[in-house]
Design an enzyme around this catalytic site. Structure first.
Site, PDB file in Angstrom:
ATOM      1  N   GLU A 216      76.321  52.498   2.011  1.00 42.91           N
ATOM      2  CA  GLU A 216      76.920  52.688   3.332  1.00 42.91           C
ATOM      3  C   GLU A 216      78.187  51.847   3.420  1.00 42.91           C
ATOM      4  O   GLU A 216      78.636  51.251   2.438  1.00 42.91           O
ATOM      5  CB  GLU A 216      75.924  52.252   4.415  1.00 42.91           C
ATOM      6  CG  GLU A 216      75.497  50.790   4.286  1.00 42.91           C
ATOM      7  CD  GLU A 216      74.288  50.446   5.133  1.00 42.91           C
ATOM      8  OE1 GLU A 216      73.584  51.376   5.567  1.00 42.91           O
ATOM      9  OE2 GLU A 216      74.040  49.239   5.339  1.00 42.91           O
TER      10      GLU A 216
ATOM     11  N   ASP B   1      78.913  44.410  11.005  1.00 43.21           N
ATOM     12  CA  ASP B   1      79.736  45.605  10.727  1.00 43.21           C
ATOM     13  C   ASP B   1      81.144  45.486  11.302  1.00 43.21           C
ATOM     14  O   ASP B   1      81.641  46.407  11.959  1.00 43.21           O
ATOM     15  CB  ASP B   1      79.071  46.865  11.311  1.00 43.21           C
ATOM     16  CG  ASP B   1      77.594  46.974  11.009  1.00 43.21           C
ATOM     17  OD1 ASP B   1      77.176  46.469   9.955  1.00 43.21           O
ATOM     18  OD2 ASP B   1      76.863  47.569  11.825  1.00 43.21           O
TER      19      ASP B   1
END
Length: 568
Positions: A203, A33
Site C-alpha cells: 500500500e 499516513d
C-alpha cells in the site's frame, strides 16, 4: 482521568514549537499516513487521525513556515460533509489546480464491490479548508485489478497530466484523471486502470520526479507490525515498469518501529529532499499509536536513495521565504574518484617492516585500470585525506594467488575506515581503525582494529555466535557495545573454516574471479555495510567518526577497479 487519557490529552493539545530543529514527532498527537506538500510559502502536512476505525471520522491539517513551527488546522473535513462516508477516513492526498484545493481520501474500508465507499474528493478555496464533498459519491468504489480503493496519491507530470496512483491488498493501479477530476481518461491501449504493482507492494503509493527519472515509493509489511517499511523503484515513465531496488526506511530498535506510509518534500529550486512518514514509539503496542515524523532523504551519485536514518531530532529549520535556488556543488567537492584508474595518486603505501612508500616487490601496482594488490606482503594503501559522512563504493574481485603464511587459508583483505594515529600502530601493519572485513565467507564482518579503549568502539544488535566469544549482527538482537573483536555479518556460515575457497550456503559474496560491489555508508556515528546490494551489517555510536581509508594486503591477490566516495 486514567493514564492513557492524560497522555492523549497532552499529545492532542495544540502546540507551537520554537526549537531550531523540528523534533520527532513534528507535532503532537497520534497521526499517520502523512501527505506533505508545499503551497506558497508554507509546508503542509495532511495526515490520518490515527484511531479505531469508528473514530476516524475527521481529518486535521498542519502548516509551517519552516518545518519546525507547526500550526494545527482542526477538522478540515469530516463525515458530516461527506454523506456517503461514516468511518475510516484516511490516507489523504491533496493537489492544487486552478485556484482550488482538491483533497482525495479513502473512506469506509470497503471489502468488496457491493460495499459503499472507496476514494472520494473534497474541495476548498483554501488549503486549510473547510472541504466539502466534491462529487457527492466516491470517485472509485470498485476493485480494479484486485486493488482495494485506498491510499491514493495524485501526481502531476511535467506535461500537466494528473495521475492518481492507488491501491491496497498488494495491488497498485495508475489512472489518468480528466481535467476536472470527475472521472478518468483511458490510456492509449484503452485501459482505464493500469496495474503497476512492484515486488512486495502492499500500500502507500508515492511518486516524484528527480533528474528526469520517475521514483515510485510504497509500503511493505503489515501496518500494525514492526516490519512495516518503505521500498522504491525508478523508471523512465509514470507507468513503469517499476523494478524494486530496495528498502530505504525501516524500523530502528533504538528509535521506533512500524515506519512507513511516507510522502516526500523537495524544497523548490534545490536538490534538498525530506521524507515525511509515520512510525510507532517503542513503548507502544496499540497499532493506532502512530506519530508523524520527518527526516532528510538523500541520494547517491547514481541517483539511488540512500537508507534513511530515523532520528529523534528531526530536521533543521528551513524557511521557504528564505530559500534561494542553489547551484549544485562541483563534482570534485561531493563525488570523488579516490582511484583514477591510472595510478595511486591520493594514496600512499605502507608495508610491515618496510614502512611508508617502500615497495620493492611491487605489492601495489596499477594494471589495466585496476589496483592490483599481490598480497605477497602484509600492509595497505592509505588515503592522504581524512573523510567523514560519506558513502564509499569499492568494487573488487579475488585473484588466484595466495602467499604464506596464508597460502592455504581463506583469501583475506579488508577496507579500514576511520583510520587514525600513526601508520603501523596496529601490529606494525595498519592504523587503528574500524574494519569492513573482506575475506572469503566473512566479507561484511565488522572488526574493531583498536587499542582496547573506548576510543575505538561500535554498538550494534547481536545474537551469540556458535563459536566462543563471537557475535552475529541481528536487527532484533541484544544491544551491545564492543571495543575489540568481530561482529559477524548476519548470515555468516557458523561452520566457517579458514581455508582457501570456502563458501557458505548463504554467502552474498561472489566466487573467486567475479566482481563484487561493497557499499559502505558512514552517516555521523552510524555505519551500514552493503555487499552486492544487500545490507549485511550495521553499527551505531561508532568511534572514531572520521579518519583515513585503507585497503589491506593480507596474503591474497585482489583486484580493485573502483573506489568512489560521495560526501553527505
Amino acid at each position: 482521568m486514567n493514564k492513557i487519557a492524560v497522555v492523549l490529552t497532552i499529545l492532542l493539545a495544540p502546540v507551537l514549537l520554537s526549537a531550531q530543529k523540528s523534533g520527532n514527532p513534528v507535532f503532537p498527537g497520534w497521526y499517520a499516513d502523512p501527505e506533505a506538500v508545499i503551497f506558497g510559502d508554507r509546508y503542509w502536512i495532511y495526515p490520518t487521525y490515527s484511531a479505531p476505525y469508528t473514530k476516524q471520522v475527521f481529518m486535521d491539517a498542519f502548516s509551517s513556515p519552516d518545518l519546525v513551527n507547526w500550526t494545527k488546522h482542526s477538522s478540515i473535513i469530516d463525515t458530516t460533509a461527506v454523506k456517503w462516508a461514516w468511518q475510516t477516513m484516511w490516507a489523504p492526498a491533496i493537489t492544487e489546480k486552478d485556484g482550488k484545493y482538491y483533497l482525495f481520501f479513502a473512506a469506509n474500508d470497503i471489502q468488496n464491490n457491493e460495499s459503499p465507499g472507496g476514494i472520494g474528493i473534497g474541495v476548498s478555496d483554501k488549503p486549510e479548508g473547510p472541504f466539502r464533498d466534491y462529487l457527492g459519491k466516491p470517485l472509485v468504489d470498485k476493485f480494479h485489478n484486485g486493488a482495494q480503493p485506498i491510499d491514493q496519491f495524485v501526481f502531476k507530470d511535467t506535461d500537466g497530466q494528473y495521475y492518481m496512483i492507488y491501491g491496497g491488498w498488494r495491488h497498485c493501479n495508475i489512472t489518468k484523471l480528466n481535467n476536472d477530476f470527475t472521472g478518468f481518461i483511458p490510456f492509449d491501449d484503452g485501459t482505464v486502470f493500469k496495474e503497476i504493482t512492484p515486488e512486495n507492494y502492499v500500500e502507500g503509493s508515492v511518486m516524484f520526479i528527480r533528474n528526469g527519472k520517475y521514483y515510485f515509493m510504497w509500503s511493505e509489511g503489515g501496518w500494525t507490525g514492526p516490519n512495516y517499511q518503505v521500498a522504491y523503484a525508478i523508471a523512465d515513465s509514470p507507468t513503469g515498469p517499476f523494478k524494486r531496488i530496495g528498502v530505504v526506511l525501516k524500523q530502528d530498535d533504538r528509535i521506533a518501529n512500524g515506519a512507513g506510509h511516507n510522502s516526500v518534500i523537495n524544497v523548490p529550486g534545490t536538490d534538498d529532499w525530506y521524507i515525511v512518514y509515520h512510525r510507532r514509539p517503542l513503548t507502544e503496542k496499540d497499532g493506532n499509536s502512530r506519530m508523524t515524523c520527518i527526516d532528510k532523504m538523500e541520494f547517491d551519485a547514481d541517483g539511488k536513495i540512500l537508507p534513511v536514518v530515523m532520528t529523534n531530532e528531526g530536521v533543521e529549520a528551513r524557511p521557504l521565504s528564505k530559500v534561494k535556488p542553489t547551484a549544485k556543488p562541483a563534482a570534485s567537492q561531493k563525488y570523488m574518484q579516490l582511484f583514477n584508474g591510472k595510478n595511486l595518486d591520493g594514496w600512499y603505501t605502507f608495508l610491515k617492516g618496510k614502512g611508508k612508500n617502500v615497495d620493492p616487490n611491487n605489492v601495489f601496482t596499477v594494471k589495466n585500470g585496476n589496483i592490483v594488490i599481490s598480497g605477497e606482503e602484509f600492509g595497505c594503501i592509505t588515503t592522504d585525506e581524512e573523510f567523514e559522512n560519506y558513502k564509499l563504493t569499492v568494487e573488487f574481485k579475488w585473484g588466484g594467488k595466495t602467499f604464506a603464511p596464508r597460502a592455504d587459508r581463506a583469501r583475506d583483505s579488508g577496507v579500514l575506515l576511520h583510520s587514525v594515529r600513526e601508520d603501523g600502530g596496529s601490529d606494525g601493519t595498519w592504523m587503528h581503525s574500524i574494519e569492513a572485513q573482506v575475506i572469503e565467507g566473512e566479507t561484511g564482518d565488522i572488526i574493531i582494529v583498536g587499542d582496547g579503549t573506548d576510543d575505538f568502539q561500535v554498538t550494534t544488535t547481536v545474537k551469540p555466535g556458535l563459536r566462543e566469544g563471537s557475535y552475529i549482527y541481528d536487527p532484533a538482537g541484544e544491544t551491545r557495545t564492543f571495543t575489540r573483536g568481530r561482529i559477524d555479518w548476519y548470515s555468516r556460515d557458523q561452520q566457517w573454516e579458514d581455508k582457501t575457497g570456502f563458501r557458505g550456503a548463504k554467502d552474498v559474496e561472489k566466487p573467486v574471479g567475479q566482481w563484487n560491489r561493497y557499499e559502505i555508508y558512514v552517516k555521523g556515528s552510524d555505519l551500514l555495510i552493503y555487499l552486492n546490494g544487500k545490507l549485511v551489517n550495521r553499527a551505531y555510536n561508532v568511534k572514531p567518526r572520521k579518519g583515513k581509508i585503507q585497503i589491506q594486503s593480507e596474503g591474497a591477490e585482489i583486484f580493485i577497479r573502483k573506489v568512489n566516495l560521495q560526501r553527505f
